[in-house]
Design a protein around this motif. Structure first.
Motif, PDB file in Angstrom:
ATOM      1  N   UNK A  73      -5.842 -15.737  -4.253  1.00 13.60           N
ATOM      2  CA  UNK A  73      -5.658 -14.435  -4.080  1.00 13.60           C
ATOM      3  C   UNK A  73      -4.212 -13.402  -4.021  1.00 13.60           C
ATOM      4  N   UNK A  74      -4.008 -12.137  -5.228  1.00 13.94           N
ATOM      5  CA  UNK A  74      -2.710 -12.073  -4.795  1.00 13.94           C
ATOM      6  C   UNK A  74      -2.481 -10.760  -3.475  1.00 13.94           C
ATOM      7  N   UNK A  75      -3.654  -9.756  -3.343  1.00 14.96           N
ATOM      8  CA  UNK A  75      -3.661  -9.321  -2.983  1.00 14.96           C
ATOM      9  C   UNK A  75      -3.590  -8.282  -3.382  1.00 14.96           C
ATOM     10  N   UNK A  76      -2.600  -7.680  -4.135  1.00 13.21           N
ATOM     11  CA  UNK A  76      -2.629  -7.133  -5.341  1.00 13.21           C
ATOM     12  C   UNK A  76      -3.887  -6.040  -5.214  1.00 13.21           C
ATOM     13  N   UNK A  77      -3.028  -4.339  -5.280  1.00 13.80           N
ATOM     14  CA  UNK A  77      -4.089  -3.357  -5.077  1.00 13.80           C
ATOM     15  C   UNK A  77      -5.284  -3.004  -6.562  1.00 13.80           C
ATOM     16  N   UNK A  78      -6.172  -2.788  -5.944  1.00 17.16           N
ATOM     17  CA  UNK A  78      -7.499  -3.042  -7.763  1.00 17.16           C
ATOM     18  C   UNK A  78      -6.888  -1.378  -8.267  1.00 17.16           C
ATOM     19  N   UNK A  79      -6.136   0.089  -7.853  1.00 19.03           N
ATOM     20  CA  UNK A  79      -6.226   0.964  -8.279  1.00 19.03           C
ATOM     21  C   UNK A  79      -4.998   0.198  -9.457  1.00 19.03           C
ATOM     22  N   UNK A  80      -5.141   1.044 -10.375  1.00 17.55           N
ATOM     23  CA  UNK A  80      -4.627   0.935 -12.034  1.00 17.55           C
ATOM     24  C   UNK A  80      -3.291   2.472 -11.215  1.00 17.55           C
ATOM     25  N   UNK A  81      -3.924   3.228 -10.296  1.00 25.00           N
ATOM     26  CA  UNK A  81      -2.306   3.881 -10.612  1.00 25.00           C
ATOM     27  C   UNK A  81      -1.382   3.744  -9.862  1.00 25.00           C
ATOM     28  N   UNK A  82      -1.933   2.936  -8.987  1.00 22.51           N
ATOM     29  CA  UNK A  82      -0.848   2.324  -7.933  1.00 22.51           C
ATOM     30  C   UNK A  82      -0.083   1.759  -8.768  1.00 22.51           C
ATOM     31  N   UNK A  83      -1.049   0.755  -9.474  1.00 20.30           N
ATOM     32  CA  UNK A  83       0.093   0.367 -10.129  1.00 20.30           C
ATOM     33  C   UNK A  83       0.837   0.094 -11.083  1.00 20.30           C
ATOM     34  N   UNK A  84       0.387   0.933 -11.818  1.00 19.08           N
ATOM     35  CA  UNK A  84       1.801   1.931 -12.774  1.00 19.08           C
ATOM     36  C   UNK A  84       2.576   3.042 -11.769  1.00 19.08           C
ATOM     37  N   UNK A  85       2.410   3.245 -10.838  1.00 22.01           N
ATOM     38  CA  UNK A  85       3.096   4.043 -10.030  1.00 22.01           C
ATOM     39  C   UNK A  85       4.233   3.123  -9.324  1.00 22.01           C
ATOM     40  N   UNK A  86       3.688   1.660  -9.261  1.00 23.11           N
ATOM     41  CA  UNK A  86       4.333   0.707  -8.746  1.00 23.11           C
ATOM     42  C   UNK A  86       5.834  -0.175  -9.792  1.00 23.11           C
ATOM     43  N   UNK A  87       4.639   0.382 -10.733  1.00 24.29           N
ATOM     44  CA  UNK A  87       5.762  -0.424 -11.813  1.00 24.29           C
ATOM     45  C   UNK A  87       6.505  -0.051 -12.825  1.00 24.29           C
ATOM     46  N   UNK A  88       6.250   1.227 -12.691  1.00 26.26           N
ATOM     47  CA  UNK A  88       6.990   2.650 -12.934  1.00 26.26           C
ATOM     48  C   UNK A  88       8.646   2.826 -11.479  1.00 26.26           C
ATOM     49  N   UNK A  89       8.351   2.548 -10.072  1.00 25.91           N
ATOM     50  CA  UNK A  89       9.208   2.591  -9.512  1.00 25.91           C
ATOM     51  C   UNK A  89       9.964   1.357  -9.641  1.00 25.91           C
TER      52      UNK A  89
END
Length: 141
Positions: A73-89
């Protein structure tokens, strides 16, 4: 006794070896953001082939090593908006810091670069503060 730490050690050895080989073969630092950035903005046209080969290795090596993995398990969020925001940041932070973890952290620290060490300290602090803010204070992740 869990031996999950061994995968981190192996990954670190592979990244360090890749950085050393890239430096010895090309005389340049293996900064992933610079490698990708040179392809995106066109400044790396004359070295596009080696940049593409490097990126192909980054994507293909996990596929080659897949038979040796076990589920985790990576414990990454399953919230796609959070993942996109994280990538952009991360992308914005990489541009602001003029480099990324591979360039500053792996290659900079190993060369005893003060700039690399300072950048590494600041992006680790920023990452820690981001986790505290989003996970523990806002409860988003």
């Amino acid at each position: 006794m869990p031996v999950d730490w061994i995968w981190g050690l192996i990954g670190g050895l592979l990244i360090g070896t890749g950085g050393a080989v890239y430096l010895l073969a090309n005389g340049r630092i293996m900064g992933a953001s610079g490698i990708i950035g040179g392809l995106v903005d066109g400044t790396g046209r004359n070295t596009a082939a080696e940049r593409l080969i490097f990126l192909a290795g980054v994507f293909l090596l996990p596929i080659v090593l897949n038979p040796f993995y076990r589920p985790f398990s990576t414990h990454a969020s399953e919230n796609i908006a959070v993942l996109i925001a994280a990538g952009l940041l991360v992308g914005v932070g990489t541009r602001i810091a003029n480099g990324c973890t591979s360039g500053h952290g792996v290659c900079g620290i190993s060369r005893l670069s003060l700039r690399g060490m300072v950048a590494t300290v600041f992006y680790i602090m920023a990452g820690g503060l981001t986790v505290v803010l989003f996970r523990h204070i806002l409860g988003v992740i």
